[in-house]
Design a protein around this motif. Structure first.
Motif, PDB file in Angstrom:
ATOM      1  N   ILE A   1      -8.509  -0.887   1.885  1.00  0.00           N
ATOM      2  CA  ILE A   1      -7.169  -1.161   2.409  1.00  0.00           C
ATOM      3  C   ILE A   1      -7.022  -2.664   2.621  1.00  0.00           C
ATOM      4  O   ILE A   1      -7.856  -3.298   3.268  1.00  0.00           O
ATOM      5  N   GLU A   2      -5.946  -3.220   2.073  1.00  0.00           N
ATOM      6  CA  GLU A   2      -5.643  -4.636   2.245  1.00  0.00           C
ATOM      7  C   GLU A   2      -4.190  -4.783   2.677  1.00  0.00           C
ATOM      8  O   GLU A   2      -3.314  -4.077   2.168  1.00  0.00           O
ATOM      9  N   PRO A   3      -3.896  -5.687   3.636  1.00  0.00           N
ATOM     10  CA  PRO A   3      -2.495  -5.908   4.027  1.00  0.00           C
ATOM     11  C   PRO A   3      -1.698  -6.467   2.858  1.00  0.00           C
ATOM     12  O   PRO A   3      -2.174  -7.319   2.113  1.00  0.00           O
TER      13      PRO A   3
ATOM     14  N   PHE B   1       0.577  -2.035   3.430  1.00  0.00           N
ATOM     15  CA  PHE B   1      -0.786  -2.242   2.918  1.00  0.00           C
ATOM     16  C   PHE B   1      -0.921  -1.718   1.498  1.00  0.00           C
ATOM     17  O   PHE B   1      -0.109  -0.926   1.015  1.00  0.00           O
ATOM     18  N   ASP B   2      -1.990  -2.205   0.818  1.00  0.00           N
ATOM     19  CA  ASP B   2      -2.355  -1.772  -0.528  1.00  0.00           C
ATOM     20  C   ASP B   2      -3.670  -1.003  -0.451  1.00  0.00           C
ATOM     21  O   ASP B   2      -4.546  -1.312   0.370  1.00  0.00           O
ATOM     22  N   TRP B   3      -3.798  -0.004  -1.346  1.00  0.00           N
ATOM     23  CA  TRP B   3      -5.011   0.809  -1.401  1.00  0.00           C
ATOM     24  C   TRP B   3      -5.574   0.740  -2.810  1.00  0.00           C
ATOM     25  O   TRP B   3      -4.864   0.929  -3.796  1.00  0.00           O
ATOM     26  N   ASN B   4      -6.877   0.461  -2.944  1.00  0.00           N
ATOM     27  CA  ASN B   4      -7.531   0.381  -4.248  1.00  0.00           C
ATOM     28  C   ASN B   4      -8.820   1.197  -4.220  1.00  0.00           C
ATOM     29  O   ASN B   4      -9.574   1.141  -3.241  1.00  0.00           O
TER      30      ASN B   4
ATOM     31  N   LYS C   1     -12.605  -1.458   4.503  1.00  0.00           N
ATOM     32  CA  LYS C   1     -13.309  -1.145   3.255  1.00  0.00           C
ATOM     33  C   LYS C   1     -14.258   0.021   3.476  1.00  0.00           C
ATOM     34  O   LYS C   1     -15.123  -0.028   4.353  1.00  0.00           O
ATOM     35  N   LEU C   2     -14.031   1.115   2.702  1.00  0.00           N
ATOM     36  CA  LEU C   2     -15.014   2.190   2.703  1.00  0.00           C
ATOM     37  C   LEU C   2     -16.266   1.703   1.984  1.00  0.00           C
ATOM     38  O   LEU C   2     -16.212   0.823   1.118  1.00  0.00           O
TER      39      LEU C   2
ATOM     40  N   LEU D   1      -2.628   1.932  -4.894  1.00  0.00           N
ATOM     41  CA  LEU D   1      -1.379   2.271  -4.212  1.00  0.00           C
ATOM     42  C   LEU D   1      -0.839   1.025  -3.519  1.00  0.00           C
ATOM     43  O   LEU D   1      -1.587   0.297  -2.850  1.00  0.00           O
ATOM     44  N   ASN D   2       0.440   0.786  -3.700  1.00  0.00           N
ATOM     45  CA  ASN D   2       1.120  -0.284  -2.969  1.00  0.00           C
ATOM     46  C   ASN D   2       2.156   0.374  -2.054  1.00  0.00           C
ATOM     47  O   ASN D   2       3.133   0.949  -2.526  1.00  0.00           O
ATOM     48  N   LEU D   3       1.907   0.316  -0.742  1.00  0.00           N
ATOM     49  CA  LEU D   3       2.763   1.000   0.236  1.00  0.00           C
ATOM     50  C   LEU D   3       3.491  -0.043   1.083  1.00  0.00           C
ATOM     51  O   LEU D   3       3.062  -0.397   2.186  1.00  0.00           O
TER      52      LEU D   3
END
Length: 791
Positions: free
Chosen positions: A406-408, A365-368, A419-420, A358-360
């Protein structure tokens, strides 16, 4: 269970005692398509006078041992011309065959690869096969040929509705299906959130759905196995085929690397409806693309190698502020080796990856997230005698789970990286399968799978008082998350938890006469991976998690009995099956469970159980101008999670409740009619009982906020689902067999525009102040036109 083990052991011991003490020889070889030189799966090799025979395996190889003598041999495969020969067997014989396609296209419109005596005699049951030609005949939404939609027309197979991904088999959830593409695991089978499947029908060679009586070579899931093999490519000459549709197009090319020794196949699909959205001032984008590839090479008579792969991606974005990308990647290197005319082997090195991103931009932030595995398989097929065939092998899968990161998205976003915790596991298995013809009437298939699952060390794991991650609040009578009392740290080589299971399989077929038989089967299977989802159908955001300290593996026991009969010289066939299955440790969620970005998922999970039972009927017409089938399923699927102690209520007060996959009645009809060589017509009709749902039954006010109260879980249902689809195929030059050939396909999906409910939501009308129910329907009537070609 003890009795079953004794039966298997006794059958295995007496196998060699059934061999006759006389000189015997083996005839073996490979059967191919004369046109493309591609191997054929499931071809019948029959010796009618001896009432015996065999079929080719997944790589076109066959082997059968007979006493010395002269025999009439019949090679039979639907869609191809029969071969009838007389052979003299005085020594071991290697004999390859090439089959010519039948001149009449009618022979291609079938739902199984053989309608011969072997399908009556073989103990295999609860299995359906679909040819690529059959799949292409079925009318679908927007004209896009769809493998998953095709199998939902079979008995015991349903979906959660239009626009829902995955499929459900015999009351099981979508994550309980093992989906294999050239032996590689596919974790998400859908494009565009369920509107299309990830499988390109042009690239498919063989497709089989196992609903019960599942052979021991398969494991890791407790509902079904969908086993798909891609074509190998034409090693005789260059060919291409494809199609142009309203929302997508496809192209597949194949040809020789070295004539009659090596071939390549390359196929691609892409949707392009999003390109027209700007014309309507719509900034949203939704599209998919995928790529199928395969290389094959025959090193010598005894060795073949294959390299196959798949890559697919879906992209969905809204106004450049939100972008969702997800898809599968698989790669498989296989080596076939023939040790002797009785021993065939296949070694596979497999890589599989499912990615979700996800790119929000609007929150910065980005979610992978995703799951990745490496798999080593080594399988053997041993043709001991004409009455005993043995399969055995082993495999090891290394899993890596990325629950989320989660990454900015930029240096100025203000979001801190998070990071989970990654999870790791090793899944091992060894199996053997025996197919044994005990006498002229009775044939058995029996086997055993030993599975071992190791939950490997991770950076950090919560610990809880009394090892309970979920606690029960006696005062409020609800389940709540437990507070961790500490954490444990592990090395990657540490073993957090270990599971070992024996999974016996048994199937019997008793031939009443040449036209009918009765069959029965039992199988136990274990599933160590779980899809965390509180929706009725999987979404790309759902996360896979392994069994471990707080999540137990699911264990299935399934029983099935059936009656099978062919009529009118195999023109018609009837299959009746009833099944009963139970699943231990089926995960359930506490009320209000939060599954997204949860680093302690064990705090919202309880272990329950599930059961499903039903009756399936499949009536087929296999030959003539009109072909097709009528399928009906009457079934029940339920789940129960009782309290862990006398003071706990459990889920739904500890009572059985309908699973979201419970469909009491499921009726489907599929038919194809060839009017002339140029025109053919196809139709299908579906009716399903509405999906179970939970509705509010009232509301109360707290601090000025209206809060709904709900009934018991899945106590109500959506309205019944039904629709009618039709299509017409026009082939301008049906007698043309070379050069460029085309075909037009005209279709209407949902002819009478039934507004089937995907969901029903409740909200307050601002004008009247009353609560109202709103039905969401995905499709009304959808016309389509597409053009298919080959050269």
């Amino acid at each position: 269970m003890t009795i079953l083990f004794r039966v298997i052991l006794l059958l295995f011991i007496i196998s060699p005692l059934t061999l006759e003490a006389q000189e015997k020889y083996t005839i073996s070889g490979v059967i191919t398509d004369q046109n493309s030189n591609e191997t054929l799966i499931g071809v019948n090799i029959l010796f009618p006078d001896q009432q015996t025979g065999t079929i080719t395996n997944e790589y076109g190889f066959y082997s059968i041992t007979l006493a010395e003598g002269t025999y009439k041999l019949v090679i039979s495969y639907l869609g191809f011309q029969n071969i009838i020969e007389t052979i003299e067997l005085t020594s071991d014989l290697t004999k390859n065959f090439s089959l010519n396609e039948a001149t009449e296209a009618l022979d291609e419109i079938v739902i199984t690869e053989n309608i011969e005596k072997l399908n009556i005699r073989k103990p295999q049951m609860s299995v359906n096969a679909l040819s690529a030609n059959t799949i292409k005949q079925i009318p679908v939404v927007l004209g896009e040929v769809d493998v998953i939609k095709a199998i939902t027309l079979l008995p015991g197979v349903t979906t959660a509705g239009e626009g829902a991904s995955g499929f459900n088999v015999r009351g099981g959830s979508a994550d309980q299906n093992l989906i294999l593409l050239d032996e590689a695991i596919v974790y998400n089978s859908s494009h565009l959130f369920g509107f299309f499947s990830v499988f390109n029908p042009d690239a498919i060679k063989d497709l089989r759905l196992y609903k019960g009586g599942i052979p021991a070579r398969y494991g890791g899931r407790v509902s079904s196995v969908l086993d798909i093999y891609q074509k190998e490519g034409n090693s005789n000459g260059f060919h291409a085929n494809g199609g142009i549709g309203a929302v997508s197009s496809r192209l597949l090319v194949e040809g020789p690397i070295k004539k009659e020794k090596g071939s390549f196949l390359l196929g691609g699909r892409a949707s392009y409806a999003h390109l027209f959205l700007p014309l309507f001032d719509i900034d949203n984008i939704a599209y998919f693309y995928d790529l199928n590839t395969k290389l094959s090479y025959k090193l010598n008579q005894n060795n073949n190698i294959y390299l196959s792969g798949y890559f697919g991606r879906d992209v969905f974005s809204i106004n450049d502020s939100f972008e969702n990308t997800y898809g599968n990647t698989v790669l498989n290197f296989r080596w076939n080796h023939l040790f002797s005319d009785k021993l065939f082997s296949n070694l596979s090195l497999i890589y599989s990856d499912y990615y979700y991103g996800l790119n929000l931009d609007f929150v910065g932030f980005d979610w992978n997230s995703g799951i990745r595995n490496f798999n080593i398989k080594y399988d053997f097929k041993h043709y001991l005698t004409d009455k005993v065939k043995l399969q055995y092998g082993l495999n090891t899968i290394y899993h890596k789970f990325n629950p989320g990161e989660i990454e900015p998205s930029s240096s100025t976003s203000g979001i801190n990286p998070q990071k989970l915790i990654d999870k790791y596991a090793l899944e091992n298995a060894f199996y053997f399968d025996v197919e044994h013809q005990l006498n002229d009437k009775l044939t058995a298939s029996y086997g055993l799978r030993y599975s071992n699952f190791l939950r490997l060390g991770q950076d950090e794991l919560n610990t809880y008082e009394n090892n309970q991650a979920v606690i029960f609040n006696d005062q409020l009578q609800i389940y709540e998350k437990a507070e961790p009392i500490g954490t444990e740290e592990f090395k990657r080589s540490d073993i957090i938890e270990s599971f070992n299971n024996l999974e016996p399989r048994l199937a019997l077929a008793y031939q009443l006469n040449n036209k009918s038989s009765v069959k029965a089967s039992y199988n136990r299977m274990t599933q160590y991976l779980h899809l965390l989802s509180n929706t009725s159908s999987p979404t790309p955001l759902d996360v896979w998690t392994p069994s471990g300290k707080y999540v137990k593996p699911q264990i299935l026991d399934q029983y099935a009995v059936g009656y099978f009969r062919n009529f009118s010289n195999n023109n018609f066939s009837l299959e009746l099956e009833s099944f009963y299955k139970t699943v231990k440790n089926r995960i359930d969620y506490i009320d209000g469970a939060d599954l997204i970005a949860n680093d302690a998922i064990e705090q919202v999970i309880l272990n329950g159980r599930a059961r499903a039972y039903g009756l399936e009927i499949l009536l087929r017409k296999n030959e003539g101008r009109f072909t097709g089938w009528l399928a009906y399923t009457l079934s029940k699927s339920e789940q129960q999670t009782e309290g862990r102690s006398a003071n706990e209520t459990g889920i739904n007060n500890g009572e059985w409740y309908n699973t979201p996959f419970d469909k009491t009645h499921d009726v489907s009809f599929t038919g194809s009619y060839e009017l002339t060589k140029k025109w053919s017509f196809n139709t299908n009709f579906l009716f399903q009982t509405g999906q179970p749902v939970t509705y509010p039954n009232g509301q109360y006010e707290y601090n000025g906020i209206r809060i709904p109260s709900y009934t018991n879980r899945n106590e109500f249902r959506l309205p019944a689902y039904h629709r009618l689809d039709i299509s017409a195929n026009y082939t301008p030059k049906p007698d043309k067999t070379k050069g460029f050939r085309g075909q037009w396909v005209f279709g209407i999906y949902n002819v009478y525009s039934r507004r089937n409910a995907a969901s029903i939501s409740f909200s307050q009308n601002r004008d009247t102040g009353r609560n109202e129910a709103t039905r969401l329907a995905i499709f009304g009537i959808v016309p389509s036109v597409s053009y298919n070609f080959k050269f």
